[in-house]
Design a protein around this motif. Structure first.
Motif, mmCIF file in Angstrom:
data_model
loop_
_atom_site.group_PDB
_atom_site.id
_atom_site.type_symbol
_atom_site.label_atom_id
_atom_site.label_comp_id
_atom_site.label_asym_id
_atom_site.label_seq_id
_atom_site.Cartn_x
_atom_site.Cartn_y
_atom_site.Cartn_z
ATOM 1 N N ASP A 175 0.726 -1.605 -0.277
ATOM 2 C CA ASP A 175 0.745 -0.093 0.455
ATOM 3 C C ASP A 175 1.335 1.022 -0.512
ATOM 4 O OD1 ASP A 175 -2.106 1.238 2.064
ATOM 5 O OD2 ASP A 175 -2.047 2.114 0.523
ATOM 6 N N ASN A 176 0.583 2.165 -1.191
ATOM 7 C CA ASN A 176 1.572 3.172 -1.146
ATOM 8 C C ASN A 176 0.682 4.154 -1.389
ATOM 9 O OD1 ASN A 176 0.778 2.371 -3.707
ATOM 10 N ND2 ASN A 176 3.208 2.164 -4.349
ATOM 11 N N ALA A 177 -0.841 4.090 -1.818
ATOM 12 C CA ALA A 177 -1.729 4.837 -1.637
ATOM 13 C C ALA A 177 -1.287 5.692 -3.011
ATOM 14 C CB ALA A 177 -1.105 5.454 -0.452
ATOM 15 N N MET A 178 -0.625 4.702 -4.024
ATOM 16 C CA MET A 178 -0.821 5.202 -5.204
ATOM 17 C C MET A 178 -1.098 4.380 -6.047
ATOM 18 S SD MET A 178 0.353 8.530 -5.596
ATOM 19 C CE MET A 178 0.784 8.375 -6.851
ATOM 20 N N SER A 179 -1.740 4.084 -6.971
ATOM 21 C CA SER A 179 -2.332 3.865 -8.957
ATOM 22 C C SER A 179 -1.014 3.923 -9.571
ATOM 23 C CB SER A 179 -3.190 3.659 -8.813
ATOM 24 O OG SER A 179 -3.843 2.893 -9.814
ATOM 25 N N ILE A 180 -1.419 4.544 -10.723
ATOM 26 C CA ILE A 180 -0.718 5.564 -12.032
ATOM 27 C C ILE A 180 -0.376 6.336 -10.837
ATOM 28 C CG2 ILE A 180 0.469 6.549 -13.495
ATOM 29 C CD1 ILE A 180 -0.731 3.805 -14.676
ATOM 30 N N SER A 181 -1.841 7.331 -10.963
ATOM 31 C CA SER A 181 -1.788 8.424 -10.149
ATOM 32 C C SER A 181 -2.468 8.354 -9.027
ATOM 33 C CB SER A 181 -2.689 8.903 -10.528
ATOM 34 O OG SER A 181 -3.290 8.543 -11.884
ATOM 35 N N PRO A 182 -2.802 8.963 -7.958
ATOM 36 C CA PRO A 182 -3.022 8.859 -6.596
ATOM 37 C C PRO A 182 -4.345 7.755 -6.335
ATOM 38 C CG PRO A 182 -2.881 11.636 -6.675
ATOM 39 C CD PRO A 182 -2.494 10.939 -8.317
ATOM 40 N N ASN A 183 -4.261 6.838 -5.651
ATOM 41 C CA ASN A 183 -5.573 5.484 -5.747
ATOM 42 C C ASN A 183 -6.722 6.586 -5.247
ATOM 43 O OD1 ASN A 183 -5.986 3.440 -6.332
ATOM 44 N ND2 ASN A 183 -5.375 2.672 -4.146
ATOM 45 N N VAL A 184 -7.602 5.449 -5.984
ATOM 46 C CA VAL A 184 -8.926 6.180 -5.761
ATOM 47 C C VAL A 184 -9.765 5.208 -5.473
ATOM 48 C CG1 VAL A 184 -9.152 7.779 -8.001
ATOM 49 C CG2 VAL A 184 -9.978 5.904 -8.230
ATOM 50 N N GLY A 185 -11.375 5.809 -4.763
ATOM 51 C CA GLY A 185 -11.639 4.858 -4.644
ATOM 52 C C GLY A 185 -11.702 4.539 -2.838
ATOM 53 N N ALA A 186 -13.410 3.922 -2.496
ATOM 54 C CA ALA A 186 -13.346 3.898 -0.917
ATOM 55 C C ALA A 186 -12.687 2.328 -0.342
ATOM 56 C CB ALA A 186 -14.765 2.813 -0.982
ATOM 57 N N MET A 187 -12.204 1.664 -0.955
ATOM 58 C CA MET A 187 -10.876 0.710 -0.625
ATOM 59 C C MET A 187 -9.710 1.652 0.076
ATOM 60 S SD MET A 187 -9.947 -1.930 0.450
ATOM 61 C CE MET A 187 -10.726 -3.148 0.484
ATOM 62 N N SER A 188 -9.414 2.495 -1.149
ATOM 63 C CA SER A 188 -8.084 3.629 -0.919
ATOM 64 C C SER A 188 -8.375 4.118 0.570
ATOM 65 C CB SER A 188 -8.059 4.398 -2.583
ATOM 66 O OG SER A 188 -7.333 4.960 -1.706
ATOM 67 N N LYS A 189 -9.927 4.632 0.587
ATOM 68 C CA LYS A 189 -10.031 5.555 1.715
ATOM 69 C C LYS A 189 -9.899 4.516 3.319
ATOM 70 C CE LYS A 189 -12.630 8.880 -0.286
ATOM 71 N NZ LYS A 189 -13.287 8.915 -1.635
ATOM 72 N N TYR A 190 -10.239 3.277 2.844
ATOM 73 C CA TYR A 190 -10.773 2.843 3.953
ATOM 74 C C TYR A 190 -9.352 1.957 4.057
ATOM 75 C CZ TYR A 190 -10.938 -1.544 6.209
ATOM 76 O OH TYR A 190 -11.624 -3.057 7.241
ATOM 77 N N LEU A 191 -8.500 2.072 3.028
ATOM 78 C CA LEU A 191 -6.789 1.260 3.730
ATOM 79 C C LEU A 191 -6.100 3.250 4.591
ATOM 80 C CD1 LEU A 191 -5.852 -0.117 0.722
ATOM 81 C CD2 LEU A 191 -6.086 -1.744 2.818
ATOM 82 N N ASN A 192 -6.044 3.778 3.608
ATOM 83 C CA ASN A 192 -5.886 5.197 4.752
ATOM 84 C C ASN A 192 -6.641 5.822 5.563
ATOM 85 O OD1 ASN A 192 -3.816 7.635 4.135
ATOM 86 N ND2 ASN A 192 -6.275 8.999 3.872
ATOM 87 N N LYS A 193 -7.215 4.878 5.848
ATOM 88 C CA LYS A 193 -7.794 5.239 7.348
ATOM 89 C C LYS A 193 -6.861 4.880 8.645
ATOM 90 C CE LYS A 193 -12.144 3.589 9.284
ATOM 91 N NZ LYS A 193 -13.437 3.426 9.127
ATOM 92 N N ILE A 194 -6.855 3.402 8.177
ATOM 93 C CA ILE A 194 -6.405 2.699 8.994
ATOM 94 C C ILE A 194 -5.036 2.281 9.094
ATOM 95 C CG2 ILE A 194 -4.931 0.075 8.659
ATOM 96 C CD1 ILE A 194 -7.556 -1.114 7.160
ATOM 97 N N VAL A 195 -4.068 3.702 8.107
ATOM 98 C CA VAL A 195 -2.940 4.019 8.484
ATOM 99 C C VAL A 195 -2.809 5.591 9.271
ATOM 100 C CG1 VAL A 195 -0.392 4.865 7.001
ATOM 101 C CG2 VAL A 195 -1.840 3.076 6.310
#
Ligand SMILES: Cc1ncc(C[n+]2csc(CCOP(=O)(O)OP(=O)(O)O)c2C)c(N)n1
Ligand SMILES: CC(=O)[C@@H](O)[C@H](O)COP(=O)(O)O
Ligand SMILES: [Mg+2]
Length: 618
Positions: A175-195
């Motif tokens: 998890d680097n919070a990036m896809s090619i651009s900054p990652n998007v979507g609810a899963m990304s937000k969820y992971l970010n919250k954990i971190v």
């Protein structure tokens, strides 16, 4: 280059001889080696720099090749290649005849599974795990998947089945919070919250939300305690989503702390049920400019800067025209599946942010989402690479063409893409799309025609309109010209001749132009046609050509089956008078290399077209 440890480490067995402190020095050496190499070869630099420590820790703790690692996409696996016997080949990365930019089964015993398209690793790894069990084979199975790839629906199909089947499998979420651009979507937000959110913040926020609107009595009556208990569980068990799916969550772990990674993997390696280890990394780690701009450094060109292009890219023309259309028509919206930069939609996003949708690595969803947008009154433009559009063939059929919805598809990277190789060549779209009813399929000869086709597509309101174009310069582009409306199914006669009609499509029109220039004065004038529509065909003109020429030579940058040439052959064969010769890509997967090299290998260079013309007319 002399390194203290890297020169002596070529395989996982070599790695295991080092102690953890030596591993830290090795990580720096590998990082340095990758930077120096990829600056020359080109490739996915930031993704690979982000997983150097993770790769070392995995190969240090697990026992390859008996234990098996399946990488998602595989663009981030340069350190893995270095540590599995390919250190001395890394300089051939993505070059013609050199090693692949992704994992490749035929390249190494350590590449147990190839990829290139995202979100496949969990499903494939589950297959490996079940096979181990049924065949009573030893070894642990691991999947390494990025947070971007975890926005792909296929990953959830895998997780869903994994959690149910409860097979041994270790999923490493990078998890680097990036896809090619900054990652998007609810899963990304969820992971970010954990971190990011400290636990106590979360407790406070959750309880505040639960009780702020209700008096205590009502709160208790409305099952407040149950909700409270649920939310506390949610707060205190960060990976609750995965746990509920039957995949035990561990983490987050610092993905650059080798000591912590080694300790974690040692502790978890023999768990027999599915687990997920959430590893936090920095994309581009160790190279300041890549850390600061991981999008630009996601994939870089190697070597010296080439000559100034004679014309802008088709990607640029697409982006320019999408903005031009949106300025005039507020119903136009643009959709990308995590490829905002690659498809040329940066400008569109900046100018029309509320009409721009990055849905993550979710091409099937992108197309069905577009169908909904169109069915309810908007004019969506879906920008997807040709090869990734393959993920959305059923939504194209089932949701768009069957329902006659006016969605415009702009398929970039159609044809041979070059260094990304066979997983990324967009060489089947003419076949798999023109087989559908209710579609228009077009390929422009240059930038002006791409712009005209996009403008023309807006006039079609009862079916999808698909335009495909290569990863190349757009030959010519005059943005200030008044755009022309092109009637669907009309081909363009570029030169009138006799005996042989050269019928070219898309990128092959310019190659054919070059071929005819080479033969000026050598062969009698041939008729030269721009077959810009594969569906509908210009059957009236085709009939005329077949009746007035002995030979029809077709040229297209597409697989043979179901392409333009085969369709023309079928239409002409019943008359039997005209000889139809097709020049297509071979019926084979084409390796990686430079686009020009590959076109030559495929027999589609201007010289080879010229040679074919000479042979046919001698
Ligand atoms: C089906 C599919 N769609 C789009 C892509 C293009 N693509 C390659 S890597 C990537 C981002 C992957 O993000 P992540 O999995 O987080 O890996 P990271 O680069 O961050 O290490 C995308 C969109 C792809 N390879 N496959
Ligand atoms: C790994 C991946 O799938 C993408 O990064 C892809 O390589 C981008 O291709 P372009 O470089 O043609 O945009
Ligand atoms: Mg990522």
């Amino acid at each position: 280059m002399e390194y203290q440890y890297l020169n002596g480490v070529n395989t996982p067995a070599d790695l295991k001889k080092l102690n953890v402190n030596e591993l830290k020095i090795l990580a720096d050496e590998i990082r340095d080696f990758i930077i120096e190499t990829v600056k020359k070869t080109g490739g996915h630099l930031a993704p690979s720099l982000g997983v150097v420590e993770l790769t070392i820790a995995l190969l240090y703790v697990f026992d390859l090749p008996e234990d098996k690692i399946i990488w998602d996409v595989g663009h981030q696996a340069y350190a893995y290649k270095v540590l599995t016997g390919r250190r001395d080949k890394l300089h051939t990365l993505r070059q013609y005849g050199g090693i692949s930019g992704f994992l490749k089964r035929s390249e190494s015993e350590y590449d147990v599974y190839g990829a290139g398209h995202a979100s496949t690793s969990i499903s494939a790894a589950l297959g490996f795990s079940v096979a181990n069990e049924l065949l009573e084979q030893p070894g642990r199975i691991l999947a390494v998947i990025g947070d971007g790839s975890l926005t792909g629906g296929l990953a959830y199909e895998g997780l869903n089945n994994l959690g149910n089947m409860k097979k041994q499998m270790i999923t490493i979420l990078n998890d680097n919070a990036m896809s090619i651009s900054p990652n998007v979507g609810a899963m990304s937000k969820y992971l970010n919250k954990i971190v990011t959110d400290p636990i106590y913040n979360r407790i406070r926020d959750k309880i505040w939300n639960l009780t702020s609107k209700l008096s205590m009595g009502k709160f208790m009556l409305r099952g407040g305690l149950k909700k409270l208990e649920e939310s506390l569980k949610n707060l205190l068990v960060p990976g609750i989503l995965f746990d509920e799916l039957g995949v035990r969550y561990f983490g987050p772990v610092d993905g650059h702390d080798i000591q912590a990674l080694v300790a974690t993997f040692r502790r978890l390696k023999d768990i027999k049920t599915p687990i997920l280890v959430h590893v936090i990394t920095k994309k581009g780690k160790g190279l300041t400019e890549a850390e600061d701009d991981p999008t630009t450094f996601h994939g870089i060109q190697g070597g010296k800067v080439g000559p100034k292009p004679k014309a802008p890219s088709y990607t640029h023309v697409f982006g320019h025209t999408a903005v031009e259309l949106a300025e005039k028509n507020e119903k136009i919206v643009a959709i990308t599946a995590a490829m905002r930069e690659g498809t040329g939609l940066i400008e569109f996003d900046k100018k029309f942010h509320d009409r721009f949708f990055d849905v993550g690595i979710a091409e099937g969803h992108a197309v069905t989402f577009a169908a909904g947008l169109a069915a309810n009154g908007l004019r969506p433009i879906v920008a997807i690479y040709s090869t990734f559009m393959q993920r959305a063939l059923d939504p194209l059929m089932h949701d768009v063409s069957l329902q006659k919805l006016p969605v415009i598809f702009c398929l970039d990277r159609a044809g041979l893409v070059g260094a990304d190789g066979p997983t990324h060549h967009g060489v089947f779209d003419l076949s798999y799309i023109s087989m559908l009813p209710n579609v228009i399929v077009a390929a422009p000869k240059d930038g002006n025609e791409l712009r005209n086709l996009m403008h023309s597509a807006l006039t079609v309101t009862d079916k999808p309109y698909v335009i495909r174009y290569p990863r190349d310069e757009a030959v010519r582009f005059e943005p200030n010209r008044e755009p022309e409306t092109i009637e669907p199914g009309t081909w363009e006669i570029l030169q009138k001749g006799k005996k042989l009609a050269l019928i070219a499509n898309g990128s092959m029109v310019y190659e054919s132009e070059l071929a005819l220039r080479m033969l000026a004065g050598v062969i009698p004038d041939v008729t030269f046609v721009n077959a810009r529509f594969i569906k509908p065909m210009d059957t009236a003109l085709l009939k005329q050509l077949a009746e007035s020429h002995k030979i029809l030579l077709t040229v297209e940058e597409n697989a043979p089956a179901g392409g333009l040439g085969q369709q023309i052959r079928a239409l002409c064969n019943h008359s039997g008078k005209t000889r139809v010769v097709n020049m297509t890509l071979p019926d084979a997967f084409i390796p990686h290399g430079k686009r020009t090299e590959l076109l030559k290998e495929a027999g589609l260079s201007a010289t080879q077209i010229a040679d074919t013309l000479k042979d046919l007319l001698k």
